[in-house]
Design a protein around this motif. Structure first.
Motif, short mmCIF file in Angstrom:
data_model
loop_
_atom_site.label_atom_id
_atom_site.label_comp_id
_atom_site.label_asym_id
_atom_site.label_seq_id
_atom_site.Cartn_x
_atom_site.Cartn_y
_atom_site.Cartn_z
N MET A 89 14.37 16.28 17.80
CA MET A 89 15.30 17.21 17.12
C MET A 89 14.99 17.34 15.63
O MET A 89 15.67 18.05 14.91
N GLU A 90 13.96 16.59 15.16
CA GLU A 90 13.49 16.64 13.77
C GLU A 90 14.56 16.18 12.78
O GLU A 90 14.67 16.71 11.67
N LEU A 91 15.35 15.21 13.19
CA LEU A 91 16.23 14.54 12.24
C LEU A 91 15.39 13.71 11.28
O LEU A 91 14.33 13.20 11.65
N LYS A 92 15.86 13.57 10.05
CA LYS A 92 15.08 12.91 9.01
C LYS A 92 15.82 11.71 8.44
O LYS A 92 17.06 11.69 8.38
N VAL A 93 15.03 10.75 7.99
CA VAL A 93 15.59 9.61 7.27
C VAL A 93 16.28 10.11 6.00
O VAL A 93 15.73 10.94 5.26
N GLY A 94 17.49 9.64 5.76
CA GLY A 94 18.24 10.05 4.57
C GLY A 94 19.25 11.14 4.85
O GLY A 94 20.09 11.45 3.99
N GLU A 95 19.21 11.73 6.05
CA GLU A 95 20.20 12.75 6.40
C GLU A 95 21.50 12.09 6.86
O GLU A 95 21.52 10.93 7.27
N LEU A 96 22.58 12.88 6.79
CA LEU A 96 23.91 12.36 7.09
C LEU A 96 24.49 13.12 8.28
O LEU A 96 24.60 14.35 8.25
N ILE A 97 24.83 12.38 9.34
CA ILE A 97 25.44 13.01 10.52
C ILE A 97 26.96 13.03 10.33
O ILE A 97 27.59 11.98 10.20
N SER A 98 27.53 14.23 10.28
CA SER A 98 28.98 14.36 10.03
C SER A 98 29.78 14.59 11.31
O SER A 98 30.95 14.18 11.40
N LYS A 99 29.15 15.25 12.32
CA LYS A 99 29.84 15.47 13.58
C LYS A 99 28.87 15.36 14.75
O LYS A 99 27.70 15.74 14.62
N ALA A 100 29.37 14.85 15.87
CA ALA A 100 28.59 14.78 17.11
C ALA A 100 29.42 15.40 18.22
O ALA A 100 30.51 14.88 18.55
N ASN A 101 28.97 16.53 18.74
CA ASN A 101 29.71 17.28 19.77
C ASN A 101 31.14 17.58 19.33
O ASN A 101 32.10 17.47 20.09
N GLY A 102 31.27 17.92 18.04
CA GLY A 102 32.57 18.29 17.49
C GLY A 102 33.43 17.13 17.04
O GLY A 102 34.47 17.34 16.41
N VAL A 103 33.00 15.90 17.32
CA VAL A 103 33.76 14.71 16.93
C VAL A 103 33.31 14.25 15.55
O VAL A 103 32.10 14.07 15.30
N VAL A 142 32.21 11.99 12.68
CA VAL A 142 31.50 10.71 12.73
C VAL A 142 31.82 9.90 11.47
O VAL A 142 31.60 10.35 10.35
N ARG A 143 32.40 8.73 11.66
CA ARG A 143 32.71 7.82 10.56
C ARG A 143 31.88 6.54 10.63
O ARG A 143 31.59 5.92 9.63
N ASP A 144 31.57 6.13 11.87
CA ASP A 144 30.80 4.91 12.09
C ASP A 144 30.05 5.06 13.41
O ASP A 144 30.11 6.10 14.07
N GLU A 145 29.36 4.00 13.81
CA GLU A 145 28.58 4.06 15.05
C GLU A 145 29.45 4.27 16.29
O GLU A 145 29.06 4.96 17.23
N GLU A 146 30.63 3.68 16.26
CA GLU A 146 31.52 3.80 17.42
C GLU A 146 31.94 5.25 17.64
O GLU A 146 31.90 5.76 18.77
N SER A 147 32.32 5.93 16.55
CA SER A 147 32.73 7.33 16.69
C SER A 147 31.53 8.23 17.02
O SER A 147 31.68 9.22 17.74
N PHE A 148 30.36 7.86 16.55
CA PHE A 148 29.15 8.61 16.90
C PHE A 148 28.87 8.50 18.40
O PHE A 148 28.59 9.49 19.08
N TYR A 149 29.00 7.30 18.92
CA TYR A 149 28.77 7.08 20.34
C TYR A 149 29.83 7.80 21.19
O TYR A 149 29.52 8.37 22.23
N GLU A 150 31.06 7.80 20.71
CA GLU A 150 32.14 8.52 21.42
C GLU A 150 31.83 10.02 21.49
O GLU A 150 32.08 10.68 22.50
N GLY A 151 31.31 10.55 20.39
CA GLY A 151 30.96 11.96 20.37
C GLY A 151 29.85 12.29 21.35
O GLY A 151 29.89 13.31 22.04
N LEU A 152 28.86 11.41 21.45
CA LEU A 152 27.77 11.63 22.41
C LEU A 152 28.29 11.58 23.84
O LEU A 152 27.83 12.33 24.71
#
Length: 397
Positions: free
Chosen positions: A322-336, A338-348
């Protein structure tokens, strides 16, 4: 004449395999790879690049630069005594004992050998088992050594800029306040094989003007010398690629400056000593200034309120595709959000067949990336984050 040169070229190439530095540097590259993987697994339970990555970086660009520099050195007839080659090998071994791989920079190995040669020659001393290595040592030899030093410094800068900035390694540490933060680290060693002319009994002077920078001998031999070039840098306040490339540019500029001084040194030999000393001091100053400026900046890879910072990407993973880069910031995953790894995983988990991410790039601009997910894909897309629950042995004091 051409046949003589071809035979000497083959013989000189064969002498490469008699130099223990060749095998030592291969071992060091393998060792660096193993230690990096061990550390990455400790921090993230997974390695980023495989253990052979450093070995794969060892030769390709170094060989190309070695061919270019060899043509310049031989065409100009820059000649050096065998003694300097022996001393460089000795200092290459000795300086690796410091455990800081950047000490294997030509500024240190060739620079230290240069001053050691002066001391040995002035005191009529020789290296045991290499008494003949001191043939034709005179004033002309010192500028020639510094020219080689300057060319190797320029090559080091190119290697750092082009190769050192590739696939830097993420690392987790503790800040002064005890918070989990991330840095990037690069430890790399390269091999640069360079043909040098030494006093011998094979190659006669083909032209009146060659060699341009000779040391008084009438016949010469070719020898392919494996030069080790080491680099080490830790980055906390900038994007890794940006910081490493800036470092490489500074080393290249230093090399060009030393090259100018070294050529003038053929007419003013004392300037060669000044140039060699400046190379040592200048190379150390570049590393010191970089470290001081970097440590004065806040940690780039730290917790953010508006998303989760990417500190590493596993090659070949969905994140890499998906060409994500080091230093980028993920703010939402599937509309959820993202605050931490747990919320990122919940979004996935919200959509196991498809992933859509809202990302702030390194310039602060929002972009969207998406991809279908397949069975066997890494459960976190192959993204590495700064995490709280890891245990660290290293602290930033």
């Amino acid at each position: 004449m051409l046949q003589v040169w071809l035979v000497e070229l083959l013989k000189g190439t064969g002498r490469l395999f008699l130099n223990p530095v060749l095998y030592y540097v291969v071992f060091m590259a393998a060792f660096l790879g193993v230690m990096r993987v061990k550390r990455e697994r400790k921090n993230f339970h997974i390695r980023v690049q495989d253990a052979y990555f450093e070995l794969r970086q060892l030769f390709p660009l170094g060989i190309l630069l070695g061919i270019i520099l060899s043509i310049l050195v031989v065409a100009a007839g820059i000649t050096v005594p065998l003694a300097i080659i022996v001393l460089i090998a000795v200092f290459t071994f000795v300086l690796t004992l410091t455990t800081n791989i950047r000490m294997v920079s030509p500024a240190y190995t060739v620079g230290a050998s240069f001053f050691a040669l002066i001391i040995l020659a002035e005191n009529n001393r020789s290296i045991p088992l290499f008494s003949k290595a001191y043939q034709s040592i005179g004033e002309k030899v010192y500028p020639s050594i510094v020219v080689v030093l300057a060319l190797l410094l320029i090559a080091e800068g190119i290697l750092i800029y082009k190769n050192g900035s590739k696939a830097t390694s993420p690392k987790l540490v503790k800040s002064r306040r005890g918070q989990s933060v991330g840095v990037h680290e690069v430890k790399r060693i390269w091999m640069l094989p360079l043909f040098l002319l030494i006093p011998g009994n094979t190659l006669h002077l083909p032209f009146d003007w060659w060699p341009v920078f000779h040391i008084g001998a009438e016949q010469y031999s070719l020898i392919l010398v494996p030069f080790a070039i080491g680099f080490q840098q830790k980055i906390q306040g900038l994007l890794p690629q940006e910081a490493v490339q800036l470092h490489g540019k500074r080393v290249m500029i230093l090399g060009v400056f030393i090259a100018i001084l070294s050529v003038i040194g053929y007419w003013y030999p004392l300037l060669s000593i000044i140039a060699a000393a400046f190379a040592l001091i200048g190379r150390e100053a570049i590393a010191l200034v970089q470290r001081m400026r970097d440590e004065s900046k806040p940690f780039y890879f730290s917790k953010q309120n508006n998303g989760l910072m990417i500190i590493g990407i596993i090659p070949g993973s969905p994140a890499d595709i998906m060409e994500l880069k080091v230093g980028e910031l993920i703010s939402k995953a599937n509309g959820v959000a993202v605050r931490d790894e747990e919320s990122f995983y919940e979004g996935l988990q919200k959509n196991r067949a498809h992933c859509k991410l809202e990302v702030f790039d390194t310039k602060g601009e929002v972009r969207f990336v998406q991809r279908a997910l397949y069975e066997g894909d890494h459960y976190e897309l192959g993204i590495l984050f700064v995490q709280d629950e890891r245990k660290f042995d290293e602290k930033i004091g």
